[in-house]
Design a protein around this motif. Sequence first.
Motif: not given
Length: 262
Positions: A67-96
């Motif tokens: 989210r901070l990288l996106a706030g700096r104007g980066a075209d950022v894509l997250a990469v995450e192996p853990n299902a629980g962490m990925a689900a939380q990411f999607l819940a709190v990182s709108s539009g990423l």
Amino acid sequence: MAEKTGTGPSSDFRELAKSFGGVAAEYDRARPSYPQELFDALERLAGRGLEGARVLDVGAGTGISTRLLAGRGADVLAVEPNAGMAAQFLAVSSGLGLVRGSGDELPFHDASADFVTYAQAFHWTTPDKSVPEAVRVLRPGGALALWWNVKDSNAAWVRAMGERLHAALPTTYHGYGAVDEVTSHLAPYDLRVEHTRLRWERRVTVDHLITDLTSRSYLAALAPEQRAPLLAVEREALLAEFPDGTVVEPYVLDLTVAITPS
């Protein structure tokens, strides 16, 4: 994402990594963020700005750094192996966007990124795999950036906490003492390596810091009945040190940037 460092994940280490899924909400709520000075330093060491850059944020967890990288104007894509962490990411990182994957086998084309970043995560990889994978997906002159928030052991209460946790959990609590060892794996890959350290602090409540501890792998992996007495000891020690309930938590922010040949 977590605490231990080393040359590559053992089976026990991989089991620790799995524990994050069960504490993803606590992780996102209580883990420290990063000051903007980190991204200023990253741009300076990399020799290019983040705005408009294609960034793969690997081991993104719940998206604190993404989210901070996106706030700096980066075209950022997250990469995450853990299902629980990925689900939380999607819940709190709108539009990423997020891709399930790991740094040891990045699901991206060659020369497709300007930055590959690891915020608090590179030590969960196998460097003999993750470094060449990062080099493969980076464009010429691209940068692999690794950073860690490390509690500043110059503070007596931080040292005392580490000593208690190491005594209670000698096989799983190791702190961040081997950051230099991990980043030494960059040497064989013809990369120009830059490094800096920043100091910052945050003010949080004792309850907030206990939640942060709950999200640490060495405690998250324990059964609740094992974890509770350890957290009770830390709460008591913190309240003795900070009787008003507000903790001043100092950090050393360790940043390494490795630039591919242009």
